[in-house]
Enzyme design. Structure first.
Site, PDB file in Angstrom:
ATOM      1  N   TYR A 123       0.819  -1.212   0.000  1.00 36.87           N
ATOM      2  CA  TYR A 123       0.000   0.000   0.000  1.00 36.87           C
ATOM      3  C   TYR A 123       0.856   1.268   0.000  1.00 36.87           C
ATOM      4  CZ  TYR A 123      -4.056  -2.955   1.158  1.00 36.87           C
ATOM      5  OH  TYR A 123      -5.059  -3.901   1.153  1.00 36.87           O
ATOM      6  N   LYS A 174       4.574 -14.266   4.716  1.00 35.96           N
ATOM      7  CA  LYS A 174       4.613 -15.164   3.553  1.00 35.96           C
ATOM      8  C   LYS A 174       6.077 -15.243   3.108  1.00 35.96           C
ATOM      9  CE  LYS A 174       2.585 -17.661   0.348  1.00 35.96           C
ATOM     10  NZ  LYS A 174       1.746 -18.856   0.573  1.00 35.96           N
ATOM     11  N   ASP A 207      -1.582 -17.905   4.463  1.00 36.41           N
ATOM     12  CA  ASP A 207      -2.683 -18.737   3.954  1.00 36.41           C
ATOM     13  C   ASP A 207      -3.116 -19.762   5.001  1.00 36.41           C
ATOM     14  OD1 ASP A 207      -0.093 -19.571   3.475  1.00 36.41           O
ATOM     15  OD2 ASP A 207      -0.501 -20.569   1.578  1.00 36.41           O
ATOM     16  N   ASP A 231      -5.129  -6.227   6.246  1.00 41.70           N
ATOM     17  CA  ASP A 231      -6.391  -5.742   5.684  1.00 41.70           C
ATOM     18  C   ASP A 231      -7.343  -6.922   5.489  1.00 41.70           C
ATOM     19  OD1 ASP A 231      -8.264  -4.136   4.527  1.00 41.70           O
ATOM     20  OD2 ASP A 231      -7.112  -3.649   2.730  1.00 41.70           O
TER      21      ASP A 231
END
Ligand code: NAI
Length: 339
Positions: A123, A174, A207, A231
């Site tokens: 972002y 991740k 995930d 988010d």
């Protein structure tokens, strides 16, 4: 007397913001609200989404209660929310998800807090199209993750856990794929954890974490993660407790703090008078806690919880088919606040 900037926002924003102001008044807290515009409402009046008068007010009061702001998808202006977070360096987005008795979700006893990095990652606004013969043939977004940015938000998550008597911080990443950006976040998480050995620390890949939040949400306490993952996971957490109409967040910087619902301007129900005022009320509760008005904060929170548990007057997002409007639910909450 506290001075607070009030940004009603777009879509359902004004109706729920004004309900929240009445809850604060009813709880007996003296606030001088400085009402300012941002988002589409500001574009209509001033031609810009974030007018200087709004920024000046925030620099003066250092604290705001803010409704949701519409950001058109694709072209047009950049997200005003992102701009505000970057302008005031609101580096930590704190989003608690606590179960409400009386909601239709199958999950009970959810009590977790997501601390989302709020100024960097994907972002950061570093993106562009690559064009050939007048057509976009590719698009690139660059995630920016800095050591300083990771250190301050991860340290904030541990301090939050400490101050709120929470036991565990889960870092969500991740790093198996995003070796650099997520890898740096994870590395700094491990370093920071060594300074807080009294707080349990664990790592989860995003995930698998999403799946675990659905299967066994009770295992989570405080989660800290980068901007995009935070988010997404915080909307997931909102779903666990009964929907976006219920949860709020704080955007915290060193100087300025902005409190808001997690949800957006809900154009699909705007103007129909059926928006759930709870998320905005919970934003006001977080604001009052921040201002040290703890008793009033509990009074409003308990009133909201009592109305939802009772179920007689809740908006249709909580009870499909309900004819209860935003204002009827707000009146029921005001009656419980008891002034
Ligand atoms: P949204 O959160 O506005 O709506 C998603 C769904 O939740 C809709 O079906 C809506 O009706 C429902 N919903 C949201 N708040 C509710 C409430 N208080 N009571 C009952 N139902 C509620 O998300 P969407 O549609 O993706 O975004 C709409 C606009 O809001 C976009 O322009 C987006 O950029 C903006 N947005 C702004 C945020 C902010 O200002 N912090 C946060 C998220 C989105």
């Amino acid at each position: 007397m506290h001075n607070v900037t009030l940004i009603p926002g777009d879509g359902i924003g004004p109706e729920i913001t004004h309900a929240a102001v009445r809850f604060v008044e009813a709880a007996g807290v003296a606030i001088e609200w400085d009402e300012q515009l941002a988002g589409l409402a500001a574009v209509e009046k001033y031609g810009v989404p974030l007018p200087e008068s709004t920024l000046t007010s925030l620099r003066r009061t250092k604290v705001a209660l803010k409704g949701p702001l519409t950001t058109p998808v694709g072209g047009g202006f950049r997200s005003v929310n992102v701009a505000l977070r970057q302008e005031f360096d609101l580096f930590a987005n704190v989003r608690p998800a606590l179960s409400f008795s009386g909601t239709q979700t199958p999950y009970r006893d959810i009590n977790l807090v997501i601390v989302r990095e709020n100024t960097e990652g994907l972002y950061a606004g570093v993106e562009h199209f690559i064009k050939a013969q007048g057509k976009s043939i590719a698009a690139e977004s660059i995630a920016v993750v800095t050591r300083a940015g990771c250190e301050r938000v991860i340290d904030y998550a541990f301090r939050y856990a400490e101050q709120n008597r929470r036991q565990k911080v889960t870092l969500v990443h991740k790093a198996n794929i995003l070796k650099c950006t997520s890898g740096l976040f994870l590395e700094i998480g491990r370093e920071t954890a060594q300074r807080y050995t009294h707080i349990q620390f664990e790592e989860r890949i995003v995930d698998a974490c999403a799946m675990q939040m659905v299967l066994h949400p009770e295992q989570f306490d405080v989660l800290v993660t980068t901007n995009l993952f935070g988010d997404i996971l915080s909307d997931l957490a909102a779903g666990l407790v009964g929907g976006l109409g219920l949860v709020a967040g704080a955007n915290i910087g060193h100087d300025v703090a902005i409190f808001e619902p997690v949800h957006g301007s809900a154009p699909d129900i705007a103007g129909r008078g059926i928006a759930n005022p709870t998320a905005m009320a919970m934003a006001a509760v977080m604001l009052l806690d921040h201002l040290g008005e703890v008793q009033a904060a509990r009074q409003i929170e308990q009133a909201v919880r009592a109305v939802i548990e009772d179920g007689a007057c809740v908006t249709p997002d909580l009870k499909p088919g309900s004819a209860c409007t935003t204002w009827q639910m707000a009146e029921a909450i005001l009656a419980k606040i008891g002034r």
